[in-house]
Design an enzyme around this catalytic site. Sequence first.
Site, short mmCIF file in Angstrom:
data_model
loop_
_atom_site.label_atom_id
_atom_site.label_comp_id
_atom_site.label_asym_id
_atom_site.label_seq_id
_atom_site.Cartn_x
_atom_site.Cartn_y
_atom_site.Cartn_z
N LYS A 1 34.13 31.64 21.08
CA LYS A 1 34.79 30.97 22.47
C LYS A 1 33.79 31.39 23.36
O LYS A 1 34.24 32.15 24.42
CB LYS A 1 36.25 31.63 22.46
CG LYS A 1 37.21 31.21 21.43
CD LYS A 1 38.57 31.70 21.67
CE LYS A 1 39.58 31.37 20.43
NZ LYS A 1 39.08 32.14 19.35
O1 LIG Z 1 44.19 28.26 20.15
C1 LIG Z 1 43.77 29.19 19.05
C2 LIG Z 1 42.44 29.14 19.04
C3 LIG Z 1 41.94 30.02 18.38
N1 LIG Z 1 42.83 30.45 17.40
C4 LIG Z 1 42.18 31.46 16.47
O2 LIG Z 1 42.41 31.13 14.98
C5 LIG Z 1 42.78 32.22 14.23
C6 LIG Z 1 44.09 32.06 13.66
O3 LIG Z 1 44.54 32.94 12.94
P1 LIG Z 1 45.85 33.12 12.03
O4 LIG Z 1 46.01 34.64 11.63
O5 LIG Z 1 45.91 32.22 11.03
O6 LIG Z 1 47.07 33.19 13.19
C7 LIG Z 1 42.27 33.28 14.88
O7 LIG Z 1 41.01 33.68 14.75
C8 LIG Z 1 42.51 33.06 16.36
O8 LIG Z 1 41.87 33.69 17.17
C9 LIG Z 1 44.23 30.65 17.35
O9 LIG Z 1 45.03 30.97 16.88
N2 LIG Z 1 44.75 29.57 18.27
#
Ligand SMILES: O=c1ccn([C@@H]2O[C@H](COP(=O)(O)O)[C@@H](O)[C@H]2O)c(=O)[nH]1
Length: 272
Positions: A96
């Site tokens: 990001k």
């Molecule tokens: O809008 C967003 C952008 C990035 N993320 C990232 O994706 C993963 C989600 O992890 P889970 O454990 O499957 O919830 C994580 O790295 C976030 O920083 C997001 O969730 N939403």
Amino acid sequence: MSSKELTEQILKKNSFLCVGLDVDIDRIPTYLLSEDDPIFAFNKAIIDATNRFCVAYKPNIAFYEANGVEGWKALEKTINYIHDEFPEMYTIADAKRGDIGNTSRMYAKTFLNDLGFDSVTVAPYMGKDSVEPFLEIENRHAILLALTSNEGSADFQTQKIDGEELYKKVIRTSKTWENAERLMYVVGATRAEYLKEIREIIPENFLLVPGVGAQGGKLEDVCKYGMTKDVGLLVNSSRKIIYASESSNFDEIAGAKAEVLQQQMAEELRQL
Ligand SMILES: O=c1ccn([C@@H]2O[C@H](COP(=O)(O)O)[C@@H](O)[C@H]2O)c(=O)[nH]1
């Protein structure tokens, strides 16, 4: 990797699953802590167990940076391991980033050139000159945050400016930038109902969709509104897969979780 090659991988493996490598040292099985590099040991086990069921890996850079130099070393070993053992895998540095062009160029160098990721997530807030340095390399992508999965996305992203939501302006404007075909967009699975309108603006670009699993997003809804004739989706799941178990066979259980999602994806792909 080009978008076309990514689609070919998806169709070959019947999967558009991206496994998120958000490795929290406090959550990995304690017996791994005696390894030289516990984070890499954990990642290697997860990758070995899940690679048959996914087409992409997404290390979230925050989890590596939080461990200082050791974290960066673990990240480098992880990406090198993926490149060496699974060169067909698409890789995403979820960092990001985004800054004035001169600085963004350094971020692009780090993630896309030096570490060799296929893509990096980029915040669009600083505009065109902050994003274009990430679009300069052929067969690499910048994945622009459009409509994120968190509650705070309502603070700015869905607010209207001149009658249009900010996230739509981000998508519409970024489409006009140089090398815009190298853009992908983040749209949270928790916002699946917005995908229909998003697809009217960008019918072809890949979407990275986090939020299935731990955040409650539904794969069926994402596919219903977001899938294109060329699939156009990478759906990420991190915690629900990598922390599915704390026992010594955590990797097997992670593989089984990934397989469940892959099977659901295969069913969606059959209906294409
Ligand atoms: O809008 C967003 C952008 C990035 N993320 C990232 O994706 C993963 C989600 O992890 P889970 O454990 O499957 O919830 C994580 O790295 C976030 O920083 C997001 O969730 N939403």
